[in-house]
Design a protein around this motif. Structure first.
Motif, PDB file in Angstrom:
ATOM      1  N   GLY A 128      82.248 -34.232 -39.331  1.00 60.19           N
ATOM      2  CA  GLY A 128      80.869 -33.764 -39.281  1.00 60.19           C
ATOM      3  C   GLY A 128      80.692 -32.399 -39.910  1.00 60.19           C
ATOM      4  O   GLY A 128      81.641 -31.754 -40.340  1.00 60.19           O
ATOM      5  N   PHE A 129      79.432 -31.973 -39.953  1.00 60.28           N
ATOM      6  CA  PHE A 129      79.083 -30.690 -40.545  1.00 60.28           C
ATOM      7  C   PHE A 129      79.813 -29.545 -39.852  1.00 60.28           C
ATOM      8  O   PHE A 129      80.372 -28.663 -40.507  1.00 60.28           O
ATOM      9  CB  PHE A 129      77.561 -30.505 -40.453  1.00 60.28           C
ATOM     10  N   ASP A 130      79.818 -29.597 -38.504  1.00 66.18           N
ATOM     11  CA  ASP A 130      80.498 -28.535 -37.748  1.00 66.18           C
ATOM     12  C   ASP A 130      81.982 -28.494 -38.095  1.00 66.18           C
ATOM     13  O   ASP A 130      82.579 -27.419 -38.207  1.00 66.18           O
ATOM     14  CB  ASP A 130      80.356 -28.778 -36.236  1.00 66.18           C
ATOM     15  N   ILE A 131      82.552 -29.671 -38.252  1.00 67.43           N
ATOM     16  CA  ILE A 131      83.989 -29.737 -38.542  1.00 67.43           C
ATOM     17  C   ILE A 131      84.270 -29.167 -39.933  1.00 67.43           C
ATOM     18  O   ILE A 131      85.211 -28.385 -40.124  1.00 67.43           O
ATOM     19  CB  ILE A 131      84.507 -31.192 -38.408  1.00 67.43           C
ATOM     20  N   ASP A 132      83.420 -29.545 -40.885  1.00 64.26           N
ATOM     21  CA  ASP A 132      83.623 -29.006 -42.233  1.00 64.26           C
ATOM     22  C   ASP A 132      83.460 -27.492 -42.249  1.00 64.26           C
ATOM     23  O   ASP A 132      84.221 -26.774 -42.915  1.00 64.26           O
ATOM     24  CB  ASP A 132      82.634 -29.648 -43.207  1.00 64.26           C
ATOM     25  N   HIS A 158      90.538 -21.416 -21.683  1.00 64.92           N
ATOM     26  CA  HIS A 158      91.556 -21.367 -22.736  1.00 64.92           C
ATOM     27  C   HIS A 158      91.987 -22.745 -23.203  1.00 64.92           C
ATOM     28  O   HIS A 158      93.106 -22.889 -23.710  1.00 64.92           O
ATOM     29  CB  HIS A 158      92.801 -20.581 -22.286  1.00 64.92           C
ATOM     30  N   LYS A 159      91.122 -23.759 -23.059  1.00 66.17           N
ATOM     31  CA  LYS A 159      91.540 -25.050 -23.579  1.00 66.17           C
ATOM     32  C   LYS A 159      91.441 -25.092 -25.099  1.00 66.17           C
ATOM     33  O   LYS A 159      92.036 -25.947 -25.747  1.00 66.17           O
ATOM     34  CB  LYS A 159      90.679 -26.160 -22.965  1.00 66.17           C
ATOM     35  N   PHE A 160      90.651 -24.183 -25.650  1.00 59.94           N
ATOM     36  CA  PHE A 160      90.650 -24.007 -27.098  1.00 59.94           C
ATOM     37  C   PHE A 160      90.215 -22.566 -27.356  1.00 59.94           C
ATOM     38  O   PHE A 160      89.878 -21.849 -26.431  1.00 59.94           O
ATOM     39  CB  PHE A 160      89.722 -25.006 -27.798  1.00 59.94           C
ATOM     40  N   ASP A 161      90.288 -22.143 -28.633  1.00 64.54           N
ATOM     41  CA  ASP A 161      90.063 -20.724 -28.928  1.00 64.54           C
ATOM     42  C   ASP A 161      88.631 -20.399 -29.256  1.00 64.54           C
ATOM     43  O   ASP A 161      88.154 -19.312 -28.943  1.00 64.54           O
ATOM     44  CB  ASP A 161      90.990 -20.283 -30.064  1.00 64.54           C
ATOM     45  N   PHE A 162      87.939 -21.299 -29.938  1.00 64.78           N
ATOM     46  CA  PHE A 162      86.517 -21.100 -30.146  1.00 64.78           C
ATOM     47  C   PHE A 162      85.841 -22.433 -30.348  1.00 64.78           C
ATOM     48  O   PHE A 162      86.507 -23.467 -30.495  1.00 64.78           O
ATOM     49  CB  PHE A 162      86.214 -20.120 -31.284  1.00 64.78           C
ATOM     50  N   MET A 163      84.521 -22.428 -30.301  1.00 65.66           N
ATOM     51  CA  MET A 163      83.786 -23.692 -30.272  1.00 65.66           C
ATOM     52  C   MET A 163      82.815 -23.781 -31.438  1.00 65.66           C
ATOM     53  O   MET A 163      82.003 -22.871 -31.642  1.00 65.66           O
ATOM     54  CB  MET A 163      83.015 -23.750 -28.949  1.00 65.66           C
ATOM     55  N   VAL A 164      82.927 -24.847 -32.194  1.00 69.56           N
ATOM     56  CA  VAL A 164      81.939 -25.103 -33.244  1.00 69.56           C
ATOM     57  C   VAL A 164      81.291 -26.427 -32.891  1.00 69.56           C
ATOM     58  O   VAL A 164      81.799 -27.500 -33.229  1.00 69.56           O
ATOM     59  CB  VAL A 164      82.598 -25.186 -34.644  1.00 69.56           C
ATOM     60  N   ALA A 165      80.175 -26.350 -32.160  1.00 68.45           N
ATOM     61  CA  ALA A 165      79.586 -27.586 -31.642  1.00 68.45           C
ATOM     62  C   ALA A 165      78.077 -27.535 -31.673  1.00 68.45           C
ATOM     63  O   ALA A 165      77.424 -28.114 -30.821  1.00 68.45           O
ATOM     64  CB  ALA A 165      80.078 -27.806 -30.207  1.00 68.45           C
ATOM     65  N   SER A 166      77.522 -26.839 -32.661  1.00 70.24           N
ATOM     66  CA  SER A 166      76.063 -26.742 -32.768  1.00 70.24           C
ATOM     67  C   SER A 166      75.434 -26.236 -31.489  1.00 70.24           C
ATOM     68  O   SER A 166      74.372 -26.705 -31.086  1.00 70.24           O
ATOM     69  CB  SER A 166      75.447 -28.114 -33.114  1.00 70.24           C
ATOM     70  N   MET A 167      76.089 -25.261 -30.869  1.00 66.19           N
ATOM     71  CA  MET A 167      75.530 -24.744 -29.625  1.00 66.19           C
ATOM     72  C   MET A 167      74.508 -23.667 -29.937  1.00 66.19           C
ATOM     73  O   MET A 167      74.775 -22.732 -30.676  1.00 66.19           O
ATOM     74  CB  MET A 167      76.649 -24.171 -28.749  1.00 66.19           C
ATOM     75  N   GLY A 178      81.820 -33.977 -30.209  1.00 63.01           N
ATOM     76  CA  GLY A 178      82.220 -35.259 -30.762  1.00 63.01           C
ATOM     77  C   GLY A 178      81.209 -36.359 -30.526  1.00 63.01           C
ATOM     78  O   GLY A 178      81.486 -37.535 -30.763  1.00 63.01           O
ATOM     79  N   ALA A 179      80.012 -36.029 -30.030  1.00 61.56           N
ATOM     80  CA  ALA A 179      79.018 -37.086 -29.801  1.00 61.56           C
ATOM     81  C   ALA A 179      77.675 -36.629 -30.354  1.00 61.56           C
ATOM     82  O   ALA A 179      76.632 -36.874 -29.751  1.00 61.56           O
ATOM     83  CB  ALA A 179      78.914 -37.382 -28.317  1.00 61.56           C
ATOM     84  N   TYR A 180      77.675 -35.960 -31.513  1.00 61.13           N
ATOM     85  CA  TYR A 180      76.463 -35.312 -32.000  1.00 61.13           C
ATOM     86  C   TYR A 180      76.391 -35.441 -33.515  1.00 61.13           C
ATOM     87  O   TYR A 180      76.347 -34.455 -34.246  1.00 61.13           O
ATOM     88  CB  TYR A 180      76.527 -33.828 -31.579  1.00 61.13           C
ATOM     89  N   ALA A 181      76.369 -36.689 -33.995  1.00 61.42           N
ATOM     90  CA  ALA A 181      76.314 -36.909 -35.445  1.00 61.42           C
ATOM     91  C   ALA A 181      75.017 -36.331 -36.001  1.00 61.42           C
ATOM     92  O   ALA A 181      73.984 -36.435 -35.346  1.00 61.42           O
ATOM     93  CB  ALA A 181      76.386 -38.406 -35.732  1.00 61.42           C
ATOM     94  N   PRO A 182      74.947 -35.818 -37.212  1.00 62.25           N
ATOM     95  CA  PRO A 182      76.050 -35.679 -38.158  1.00 62.25           C
ATOM     96  C   PRO A 182      76.822 -34.376 -38.025  1.00 62.25           C
ATOM     97  O   PRO A 182      77.638 -34.070 -38.878  1.00 62.25           O
ATOM     98  CB  PRO A 182      75.318 -35.707 -39.498  1.00 62.25           C
ATOM     99  N   PHE A 183      76.578 -33.630 -36.960  1.00 60.69           N
ATOM    100  CA  PHE A 183      77.260 -32.334 -36.857  1.00 60.69           C
ATOM    101  C   PHE A 183      78.692 -32.483 -36.356  1.00 60.69           C
ATOM    102  O   PHE A 183      79.614 -31.877 -36.892  1.00 60.69           O
ATOM    103  CB  PHE A 183      76.484 -31.391 -35.933  1.00 60.69           C
TER     104      PHE A 183
END
Lengths: 224, 264, 238
Positions: free
Chosen positions: B49-53, B83-92, B33-38
């Protein structure tokens, strides 16, 4: 867990040194800043007193984290103005900004401690001074100040320990003290043991300071 | 006693409120959430952002509901494993070091990094010799950190919890350079006061295979589902549509590795 | 002015997000306080208990939570407790999982830290009430539990008020630390706002003022309460 310490021992030592030095320096500088303010709070009336009250309430009223952000990033926003004023060399450096935030914070608390120690000197002492016909200045220098100092020592010592804990926030503005190094090592290893090593560091440091303080306080207890 | 029971009930209620709801229909996705525009949080509080889309398109393809949450970058992998979420889309970026803790999908773009420099320095190139003694900032926990440590040891490094904080310091002049994703830096440059410019080529850290979606190591089935959905999206043009909204250029070509550009 | 637009409510301004953040801050502090107070009593009783184990535990507890920075306590709790609980749940109900929200993690860690200081407040307050009260209650045949609730407690909280009042203020400010684990309280929301608007001075300045206002309000309320509670007991002005 021991290898987490040994593998990164130079980082831990660097962080420990920064924590110890910044907390000590900030407490000392904060004391010097707090002296006049505490004195004003105790004795003065009028606009000067209001300024002192405002200072104390402002810097005791906001969280240290917010103050650090405000000093570092908030003033960083005005870098061109600060450059024009010739002050940028100070605000440019994260270490100085961190020190400034720490000093502002601790001086507000220390001012109240100093005020408290001056105000709670029992009236009998003051009357005795008058009876002995001491001048106000001599009475202050020879009698009141030492008593106030002895009274203030325990809470000031406590403030020192609070400052050691406060330095843990400096990593937020890129000054890597003990906590900051711990966060860096954690981001590399993702091993929770890193935080336990940091915890042990803090425990040892604080207990060492407390032990020293207790011995110092014991010598001054009779004066309080 | 009554008040004690009331308080205990309140406590249980609060604790239950923290329970993650993971039904088969709804999946939780974590991002920074701190990595615009992703990935970033907009003024009206939405995560965008791109990751969210991309994540939403994948969920649509898998025919599941998805909910997003933001997390501090330094703790995002532990949060996934907790287990705070199921998977991560964060430009990692997919790296071997990270693969010890999580597993990744196929890459969905190549997040090349590039140096941003203050214009006054007039650096024509970004070689280790040229950057000697200068102050370079980057985000703590990012792949740029080992790159700086290995290839640019003579520069002073400053690490920030968030990318935007480093960029603020670049703008105010506390940093001489910043090393970030070419795309996020480009986005920031577009909206900045014109203080800075790109220097040198973009490159990838050795061993990165691109930016991927992160999963817990035991969630192989979920990973396969997501990979299948990802492939479908890339083939049927949905990926292109999303990409075109954010970037005029292709983001799936692989830039050179840093070791090809500089010596250790 | 541009700044007002930034802070406005609705889609283009951060005003509503900041207000929600403020709500989370207050909610966290208000939810934590009762736990902290109860824990303070428990820790104090542990420290004066007959059993040496409990006494040592109480001492260890206060030493640890007074020595460690709150942020370290918070991080350890957030990740370790999650790991422990996850493991526990897995062994009982495999396949299920349980997640501690940042709010709950903040609540627990702040309660632990505040109660370490709170136990001292309880000790001083109980000392001020005096042992005589308890003995008198016992001689009247009241059980220890009833004696505590009906005799000691009403007298106690007058003495405990200043101490707990100060701890409330510390609690209010310490909620800002929970922003580090991405709880959307006031400080965290300000950080998010700055990411997109690049106006750190406006936002950090604003939340600094908000915190100062909250603290000043609390301090004033505390003073009023102290005055009212001490009516007929002690001279409040000399």
């Amino acid at each position: 867990m021991f290898d987490l310490y040994l593998d990164y021992i130079d980082r831990w030592s660097h962080g420990l040194w920064l924590t110890a030095s910044m907390s000590t320096l900030s407490v000392l500088i904060g004391f010097l800043v707090a002296l006049p303010i505490g004195f004003v709070r105790s004795r003065a009336k009028g606009p000067l007193a209001w300024l002192a009250i405002a200072y104390v309430n402002l810097f005791r009223g906001m969280p240290l984290l917010v103050l650090m952000f405000l000093v570092y990033y908030g003033f960083g926003q005005f870098n061109s103005e600060l450059r024009a004023m010739g002050l940028w060399w100070f605000f440019r450096d994260a270490y100085f900004c961190g020190m400034l935030a720490l000093v502002l914070n601790t001086s507000a608390y220390q001012a109240e401690i100093i005020r408290g120690s001056l105000d709670t000197i029992s009236t009998s002492v003051i009357e005795t001074n008058a009876a002995l016909n001491l001048t106000r200045w001599t009475a202050f220098r020879r009698v009141l100040l030492p008593i106030a100092f002895a009274k203030a020592l325990p809470p000031l010592g406590n403030e020192y320990i609070l400052m050691v804990k406060a330095t843990s926030l400096l990593a937020i503005i890129t000054v890597f003290d003990l906590m900051g190094e711990a966060r860096t090592i954690f981001s590399e290893t993702l091993d929770l043991g890193v935080y336990y090593v940091a915890a042990i560091h803090y425990l040892v440091l604080v207990l060492a300071i407390e032990w020293t303080l207790r011995r110092v306080e014991a010598r001054f207890k009779w004066m309080a | 006693m009554k008040t004690l029971f009331k308080m205990a009930a309140a406590a249980t209620g609060l604790v239950v409120a923290g329970l993650a709801s993971a039904s088969a229909e709804t999946l939780q996705i974590g991002t920074e959430g701190a990595y615009a525009p992703f990935n970033y949080v907009s003024e009206n509080g939405e995560i965008k952002g791109f990751d969210i889309d991309m994540g939403n398109a994948i969920c649509a393809e898998m025919k599941v509901e998805c909910e997003w949450s933001v997390h501090d970058w330094g703790g995002i992998i532990p949060a996934l494993n907790a287990h705070k979420f199921d998977f991560m889309v964060a430009s990692m970026a997919i790296t071997e070091a990270r693969m010890e803790n999580v597993s990744f999908s196929d890459p969905y773009y190549y997040n090349a990094m590039r140096f941003l420099a203050v214009k006054e320095l007039a650096l024509e190139e970004a070689t280790p010799e040229r950057l000697k003694g200068l102050v370079v900032g980057t985000q703590q926990g990012a792949v740029s950190v080992p790159v700086l440590d290995a290839y640019f040891p003579d520069s002073e490094h400053k690490l920030y919890p968030k990318m935007t904080e480093a960029l603020m310091d670049l703008e105010s002049g506390r940093l001489d350079l910043a090393l970030f994703s070419q795309f996020t830096a480009g986005e920031w440059l577009a909206g900045s006061s014109g203080c800075c410019e790109f220097v040198g080529e973009s490159f990838l850290m050795d061993g990165t295979i691109g930016a991927g979606i992160a999963f817990r190591k035991q969630d192989d089935e979920l990973r396969n589902r997501v990979n299948a959905a990802l492939k479908t999206i890339m083939d049927n043009g949905t990926y292109e549509t999303i990409r075109a909204e954010y970037f005029d250029f292709d983001i799936m070509t692989k830039p050179p590795y840093v070791s090809e550009l500089f010596d250790k | 002015m541009d700044h007002f637009r930034l802070l406005s409510f609705g889609d283009h301004g951060w005003g509503d997000e900041l207000l929600i953040g403020l709500g989370v801050t207050l909610a966290l502090a208000i939810c934590t306080l009762p736990f902290a107070i109860i824990l303070s009593f428990l820790v104090h009783w542990a420290k004066v208990s007959r059993y040496r184990m409990l006494r040592s535990f109480g001492m260890l507890y206060t030493t640890v939570f007074k020595s460690l920075p709150e942020i370290l306590t918070l991080l350890i709790l957030y990740y370790q407790a999650q790991a422990i609980i996850g493991w526990l749940i897995q062994s009982v109900i495999p396949g299920a999982h349980f997640s501690i929200s940042p709010f709950v993690a903040g609540m627990i860690s702040l309660s632990l830290v505040i109660s370490a200081y709170g136990s001292e407040v309880v000790r001083a307050a109980l000392g001020a009430v005096g042992n005589g009260q308890f003995e008198a209650a016992q001689s009247l045949g009241l059980s220890p539990r009833i004696a505590f609730i009906k005799v000691i407690l009403p007298q106690l909280w007058r003495h405990a008020l200043p101490g707990f009042g100060n701890l409330w203020i510390i609690l209010l400010k310490d909620t800002s630390l929970v922003s580090v684990i991405a709880l959307s309280e006031l400080t965290h929301v300000a950080g998010l706002a700055i990411t997109t608007t690049r106006q750190p001075f406006v936002f950090y300045g604003l939340i600094a003022v908000i915190y100062v206002l909250l603290v000043t309000l609390s301090a004033t309320a505390q003073k009023r309460l102290e005055r009212r509670v001490n009516l007929g007991f002690t001279r409040t002005e000399t």
